[in-house]
Design a protein around this motif. Structure first.
Motif, short mmCIF file in Angstrom:
data_model
loop_
_atom_site.label_atom_id
_atom_site.label_comp_id
_atom_site.label_asym_id
_atom_site.label_seq_id
_atom_site.Cartn_x
_atom_site.Cartn_y
_atom_site.Cartn_z
N ASN A 103 0.80 -1.10 -0.08
CA ASN A 103 0.03 -0.06 0.07
C ASN A 103 0.86 1.33 -0.02
O ASN A 103 2.21 0.98 -0.03
CB ASN A 103 -1.06 -0.16 1.19
CG ASN A 103 -0.37 -0.23 2.51
OD1 ASN A 103 0.76 0.04 2.67
ND2 ASN A 103 -1.03 -1.06 3.55
N ASN A 105 1.41 5.70 0.86
CA ASN A 105 1.51 6.57 1.70
C ASN A 105 2.05 7.89 1.03
O ASN A 105 2.97 7.83 0.47
CB ASN A 105 2.18 6.48 3.06
CG ASN A 105 1.65 5.31 3.88
OD1 ASN A 105 0.45 5.25 4.64
ND2 ASN A 105 2.33 4.14 3.77
N THR A 127 5.73 7.19 -0.20
CA THR A 127 6.50 6.00 0.32
C THR A 127 5.69 4.92 0.07
O THR A 127 4.54 5.06 0.79
CB THR A 127 7.10 6.13 1.64
OG1 THR A 127 7.66 5.03 2.04
CG2 THR A 127 6.08 6.60 2.64
N MET A 128 5.95 3.79 -0.59
CA MET A 128 5.15 2.99 -0.64
C MET A 128 5.79 1.26 -0.83
O MET A 128 6.89 1.65 -1.04
CB MET A 128 4.07 2.89 -1.72
CG MET A 128 4.89 3.04 -3.08
SD MET A 128 3.95 2.97 -4.73
CE MET A 128 3.33 1.48 -4.72
N ARG A 129 5.00 0.19 -0.75
CA ARG A 129 5.36 -1.00 -1.54
C ARG A 129 4.80 -1.20 -2.45
O ARG A 129 3.28 -1.19 -2.44
CB ARG A 129 5.28 -2.27 -0.26
CG ARG A 129 6.37 -1.96 0.81
CD ARG A 129 6.73 -3.20 1.52
NE ARG A 129 5.61 -4.37 1.51
CZ ARG A 129 5.90 -5.42 1.67
NH1 ARG A 129 7.03 -5.93 1.78
NH2 ARG A 129 4.97 -6.25 1.82
N LEU A 135 10.17 -1.43 -2.02
CA LEU A 135 9.95 -0.13 -1.43
C LEU A 135 10.09 0.89 -2.67
O LEU A 135 11.22 0.90 -3.30
CB LEU A 135 10.85 0.29 -0.27
CG LEU A 135 10.95 1.46 0.17
CD1 LEU A 135 9.84 1.82 0.78
CD2 LEU A 135 12.29 1.62 1.12
N ILE A 136 9.33 1.61 -2.76
CA ILE A 136 9.14 2.95 -3.97
C ILE A 136 8.64 4.12 -3.36
O ILE A 136 7.95 4.17 -2.27
CB ILE A 136 8.21 2.40 -5.08
CG1 ILE A 136 8.60 1.03 -5.63
CG2 ILE A 136 8.09 3.33 -6.05
CD1 ILE A 136 9.50 0.98 -6.52
N GLY A 137 9.19 5.37 -3.89
CA GLY A 137 8.60 6.52 -3.44
C GLY A 137 8.75 7.51 -4.44
O GLY A 137 9.71 7.33 -5.49
#
Lengths: 175, 169
Positions: A103, A105, A127-129, A135-137
């Motif tokens: 999810n 954020n 910031t998310m998975r 992990l991606i942002g």
């Protein structure tokens, strides 16, 4: 002492919905802040689409430009940029998934939304998975290149629904 | 009208090996804003963040971080860390000081991972004092209720550090 971050609207998704709108942007504040927390999807491999609203209706005209640096814990960072989209695609998130904790954020700041003679700009940091649990942002921004007064943002998934637990909140920054 | 950015607590220290802010996360807020300021010393170091939970400071290898090192004297550098015992390189510190802003999402939710965004501006030693900023993202891949944070340097001590935690209501 009175504070300066004023909540205007909060939407907590309690059952899957096709879209969420945050409304209430007007001349009261110059700058607005949006917080997206625990944004989830009920359909794998989709991304969140963000659009400005005019009198509560999402503007789907092809006038959105986006630019961001994509952080990636699994591979090289990349630049994302497109013009004349029908929404802020891949902004603020890359593709979400339905496995656990895939999810997103994000924090967004909105500028000039109520100004009928200027474009509507926003900044993004997220910031998310993603759907592969990486992990991606994103750090970047977007603009809707139409000089009109916008009163909010609308969010939907590129397919499927926004899932339970997703929280969308709009704040005003007091003048 | 009540504000929706609400001060929770702060902690400070002088020449400390780490600084904890305990019991600052609760079910009352989903999102937190954390500000850190500190002086520098002539030891080059990066500033790291760990979470505190009911079992103490969590040093298990469940921290994932991706950061962009933005030096005033060199090209930008991409940094990626997984399976670490802290969020590495959330800022740098040398003679001149450092400031860091963290946004932390859902730390106290025992059913979700804890996500982080951070940005910093600070001093770094590369043939003298140079400006270095960082932008970082992170995820703590444990479903547990975190209740606080622990700030720790890669080496040496933290000088005149103050950390303030706010809840975004």
């Amino acid at each position: 002492m009175a504070g300066s971050l004023i909540k205007i609207q909060e939407e907590i998704v309690t059952s899957a919905v096709a879209s969420v709108s945050l409304l209430g942007i007007n001349s009261t504040y110059d700058v607005y802040k949006v917080v997206l927390s625990n944004i989830a999807t009920d359909t794998d491999n989709v991304f969140l689409e963000t659009r400005v609203t005019v009198s509560g209706t999402p503007d789907t005209s092809a006038n959105y430009d986006i630019a961001y640096k994509k952080f990636n814990a699994g591979s090289a960072f990349t630049n994302g940029f497109q013009t004349n989209l029908t929404g802020m695609l891949y902004t603020p998130f890359d593709r979400l998934g339905t496995a656990g904790n895939e999810n997103g954020n994000a924090i967004m700041y909105l500028f000039n939304f109520n100004n009928a003679s200027e474009y509507s700009f926003l900044t993004v940091e997220s910031t998310m998975r993603d759907r592969g649990a990486t992990l991606i942002g994103e750090q970047g921004g977007a603009v809707h290149t139409v000089a009109q007064a916008c009163d909010g943002l609308n969010f939907d998934m590129s397919s499927g629904n926004i899932d339970t637990g997703s929280t969308f909140t709009l704040y005003g920054l007091k003048k | 009208m009540a504000t929706n950015l609400q001060f929770i607590k702060s902690a400070s220290g002088t020449s400390v090996s780490s600084l904890s802010v305990t019991d600052c996360f609760s079910s009352e807020y989903d999102v937190y804003n954390v500000n850190l300021i500190m002086d520098g010393s002539t030891t080059n170091k990066d500033i790291r963040l760990q979470y505190i939970y009911s079992g103490g400071t969590d040093t298990t290898a469940n921290y994932v971080t991706a950061a962009l090192f933005q030096g005033s004297y060199t090209g930008f550098i991409e940094l990626r860390y997984s399976g670490q015992s802290s969020h590495l390189v959330t800022g740098y510190n040398y003679d001149g000081g450092t400031g860091i802003n963290y946004t932390i999402f859902n730390p106290n939710d025992s059913s979700s991972y804890t996500f982080l965004n951070s940005q910093s501006s600070g001093a770094y030693n590369s043939s003298g004092v140079k400006l270095v900023g960082t932008k970082a993202i992170g995820v703590h891949q444990v479903t547990q209720a975190n209740t606080g944070i622990n700030i720790v340097p890669s080496t040496s001590t933290l000088e005149n550090i103050k950390v303030s935690v706010y809840g975004v209501k």
